[in-house]
Design a protein around this motif. Structure first.
Motif, PDB file in Angstrom:
ATOM      1  N   ARG A 135      33.974 -53.746  16.297  1.00 33.55           N
ATOM      2  CA  ARG A 135      32.899 -54.145  17.203  1.00 33.55           C
ATOM      3  C   ARG A 135      31.546 -53.981  16.546  1.00 33.55           C
ATOM      4  O   ARG A 135      30.621 -54.776  16.779  1.00 33.55           O
ATOM      5  CB  ARG A 135      32.966 -53.308  18.491  1.00 33.55           C
ATOM      6  CG  ARG A 135      31.990 -53.744  19.574  1.00 33.55           C
ATOM      7  CD  ARG A 135      32.324 -55.153  20.017  1.00 33.55           C
ATOM      8  NE  ARG A 135      31.425 -55.622  21.048  1.00 33.55           N
ATOM      9  CZ  ARG A 135      30.298 -56.289  20.828  1.00 33.55           C
ATOM     10  NH1 ARG A 135      29.939 -56.549  19.580  1.00 33.55           N
ATOM     11  NH2 ARG A 135      29.549 -56.702  21.820  1.00 33.55           N
ATOM     12  N   ALA A 136      31.401 -52.959  15.711  1.00 34.76           N
ATOM     13  CA  ALA A 136      30.119 -52.751  15.036  1.00 34.76           C
ATOM     14  C   ALA A 136      29.833 -53.855  14.024  1.00 34.76           C
ATOM     15  O   ALA A 136      28.665 -54.119  13.709  1.00 34.76           O
ATOM     16  CB  ALA A 136      30.109 -51.385  14.349  1.00 34.76           C
ATOM     17  N   VAL A 249      30.931 -49.858  24.033  1.00 35.32           N
ATOM     18  CA  VAL A 249      31.639 -51.132  24.108  1.00 35.32           C
ATOM     19  C   VAL A 249      32.091 -51.366  25.543  1.00 35.32           C
ATOM     20  O   VAL A 249      32.682 -50.487  26.180  1.00 35.32           O
ATOM     21  CB  VAL A 249      32.837 -51.137  23.146  1.00 35.32           C
ATOM     22  CG1 VAL A 249      33.552 -52.484  23.189  1.00 35.32           C
ATOM     23  CG2 VAL A 249      32.378 -50.831  21.730  1.00 35.32           C
ATOM     24  N   GLU A 250      31.810 -52.541  26.061  1.00 34.50           N
ATOM     25  CA  GLU A 250      32.090 -52.834  27.465  1.00 34.50           C
ATOM     26  C   GLU A 250      33.580 -52.834  27.768  1.00 34.50           C
ATOM     27  O   GLU A 250      33.998 -52.366  28.835  1.00 34.50           O
ATOM     28  CB  GLU A 250      31.491 -54.193  27.821  1.00 34.50           C
ATOM     29  CG  GLU A 250      31.639 -54.584  29.281  1.00 34.50           C
ATOM     30  CD  GLU A 250      31.051 -55.952  29.560  1.00 34.50           C
ATOM     31  OE1 GLU A 250      30.761 -56.243  30.734  1.00 34.50           O
ATOM     32  OE2 GLU A 250      30.888 -56.734  28.609  1.00 34.50           O
ATOM     33  N   THR A 251      34.408 -53.314  26.865  1.00 36.29           N
ATOM     34  CA  THR A 251      35.836 -53.466  27.144  1.00 36.29           C
ATOM     35  C   THR A 251      36.618 -52.166  27.013  1.00 36.29           C
ATOM     36  O   THR A 251      37.567 -51.934  27.764  1.00 36.29           O
ATOM     37  CB  THR A 251      36.437 -54.507  26.189  1.00 36.29           C
ATOM     38  OG1 THR A 251      36.149 -54.138  24.835  1.00 36.29           O
ATOM     39  CG2 THR A 251      35.850 -55.887  26.466  1.00 36.29           C
ATOM     40  N   THR A 252      36.226 -51.302  26.070  1.00 39.79           N
ATOM     41  CA  THR A 252      36.990 -50.080  25.819  1.00 39.79           C
ATOM     42  C   THR A 252      36.279 -48.805  26.245  1.00 39.79           C
ATOM     43  O   THR A 252      36.918 -47.771  26.389  1.00 39.79           O
ATOM     44  CB  THR A 252      37.338 -49.973  24.318  1.00 39.79           C
ATOM     45  OG1 THR A 252      36.121 -49.926  23.556  1.00 39.79           O
ATOM     46  CG2 THR A 252      38.160 -51.171  23.876  1.00 39.79           C
ATOM     47  N   GLY A 253      34.963 -48.849  26.428  1.00 43.93           N
ATOM     48  CA  GLY A 253      34.219 -47.644  26.787  1.00 43.93           C
ATOM     49  C   GLY A 253      34.014 -46.686  25.639  1.00 43.93           C
ATOM     50  O   GLY A 253      33.687 -45.519  25.854  1.00 43.93           O
ATOM     51  N   ILE A 254      34.205 -47.138  24.403  1.00 43.30           N
ATOM     52  CA  ILE A 254      34.042 -46.291  23.218  1.00 43.30           C
ATOM     53  C   ILE A 254      32.661 -46.532  22.623  1.00 43.30           C
ATOM     54  O   ILE A 254      32.185 -47.669  22.562  1.00 43.30           O
ATOM     55  CB  ILE A 254      35.143 -46.601  22.185  1.00 43.30           C
ATOM     56  CG1 ILE A 254      36.512 -46.311  22.786  1.00 43.30           C
ATOM     57  CG2 ILE A 254      34.936 -45.808  20.903  1.00 43.30           C
ATOM     58  CD1 ILE A 254      37.660 -46.661  21.882  1.00 43.30           C
ATOM     59  N   THR A 255      32.034 -45.455  22.185  1.00 43.17           N
ATOM     60  CA  THR A 255      30.712 -45.565  21.568  1.00 43.17           C
ATOM     61  C   THR A 255      30.837 -46.144  20.167  1.00 43.17           C
ATOM     62  O   THR A 255      31.680 -45.716  19.375  1.00 43.17           O
ATOM     63  CB  THR A 255      30.047 -44.184  21.504  1.00 43.17           C
ATOM     64  OG1 THR A 255      29.957 -43.639  22.820  1.00 43.17           O
ATOM     65  CG2 THR A 255      28.649 -44.286  20.911  1.00 43.17           C
TER      66      THR A 255
END
Length: 343
Positions: A135-136, A249-255
């Motif tokens: 994602r990054a 991240v909107e889909t996983t909730g991970i920073t």
């Protein structure tokens, strides 16, 4: 640029070792151990298994030879017992007795090893599905930063964008200047990190990354770039500006976190980013092919300190040409053509 590499290479991480060992290999390994224990104790000897005492209990259980693990007659049965222990099935046909302390120790070791490997594999699956680093990679920065006038003040500007449709929640961005400094006492700090205040359309460090944004920093008397001029923007200058973008991240909730940096020779003086957002058919479209394109604009070749002390510099600056609106003449054609019929 500043770079940091891990001490342990990625291919030697323990999680990779856990992924490379399949389940049947572990079952086969411990099945071999159980077979060796049964062989060493004599459980596989048919004459030993047939020994019975003269008197049997009321339930018909023999009181003679006691094996380490019941119902192990070959390597196949030892392999099946290894599977039962590893996955805690427990059919009830095979079990460890108190005859062999070594068998009890192997049972404990196999359970601990199985729990550890399963926990590592679950962690690997979770990391593979989350893919925060992927994602990054979709958070992009402009290749160069620019310094130009904005509202009559010199500003350091860069452009940031998101290539995915999913949003980054609670996105924040911050910048630091890393350079070599010396204190009044003569102490030399080779990598002194100084936070710089940013300005963006939302205000503060929080950004709403629905479209590419130009993040800028006003170079004033509190800025570490207050004495920077075009003569300082070369590769020999000990200067680096680090930009850090963080969000959820909107889909996983991970920073996730994306970083970049600009050296002195990667900062363009007297240039401005070209517009890339246009309105077409009632919708806004973004042309990412021009994401890092810049154009030259009139900018004084002096420091922000000199510009603030001498206001007459702005009077000698040529004004940038204003955009002209080109009108287009449109000829309307009738929808229907009526021809006179001959009488």
């Amino acid at each position: 640029m500043l770079s940091r590499k891990g001490i342990i290479p990625e291919e030697y991480v323990l999680t990779r070792l856990a992924e490379d060992v399949p389940d049947h290999a572990r079952w086969l390994l411990f099945g071999m151990v159980w077979w060796l224990i049964a062989f060493a104790h004599g459980d596989l000897d048919h004459s030993t298994r047939l020994q019975r005492s003269p008197e049997e209990g009321a339930a018909g259980a023999p009181d003679g030879f006691v094996p380490c693990v019941t119902s192990i007659h070959s390597f196949t049965s030892a392999f099946l017992f290894s599977i039962e222990v590893q996955v805690t099935i427990g059919f009830g046909g095979r079990m460890v007795t108190e005859e062999c302390p070594a068998a009890i120790l192997v049972l404990i070791v196999q359970n601990i090893v199985g729990l550890v490997i399963n926990a590592i594999m679950l962690g690997c699956i979770f990391m593979k599905t989350s893919q925060a680093h992927r994602r990054a990679e979709t958070l992009i920065f402009s290749k160069h930063a620019v310094i130009a006038l904005r509202e009559g003040k010199l500003c350091f500007m860069l452009r940031v964008g998101d290539l995915r449709k999913s949003m980054i929640i609670s996105a924040t961005i911050r910048m630091q200047v890393v350079k070599k400094t010396a204190s009044l006492e003569g102490e030399v700090v080779p990598l002194n990190q100084i936070d710089i205040q940013m300005e963006n359309p939302v205000g503060g460090n929080s950004i709403f990354l629905v479209s590419p944004l130009i993040i800028y920093h006003v170079i004033d008397k509190n800025s570490p770039l207050y004495d920077i001029s075009p003569l300082n923007l070369h590769h020999h200058e000990d200067l680096e500006i680090i930009v850090i973008l963080e969000g959820v991240v909107e889909t996983t909730g991970i920073t996730t976190q994306a970083r970049t940096s600009y050296l002195a020779d990667e900062i363009l003086w007297g240039q401005r980013f070209v517009p890339i957002v246009a309105e077409e058919d009632g919708r806004y479209s973004v042309d990412y092919s021009k994401f890092g394109n810049t154009v030259k604009v009139p900018t004084p070749s002096c420091t922000a300190r000199q510009l603030e002390e001498d206001k007459s510099i702005m009077d000698t600056m040529p004004l940038s040409p204003k955009g002209t609106i080109r009108k287009r003449s449109v000829k309307l054609k009738p929808k229907f053509t009526i021809n006179d019929e001959p009488s």
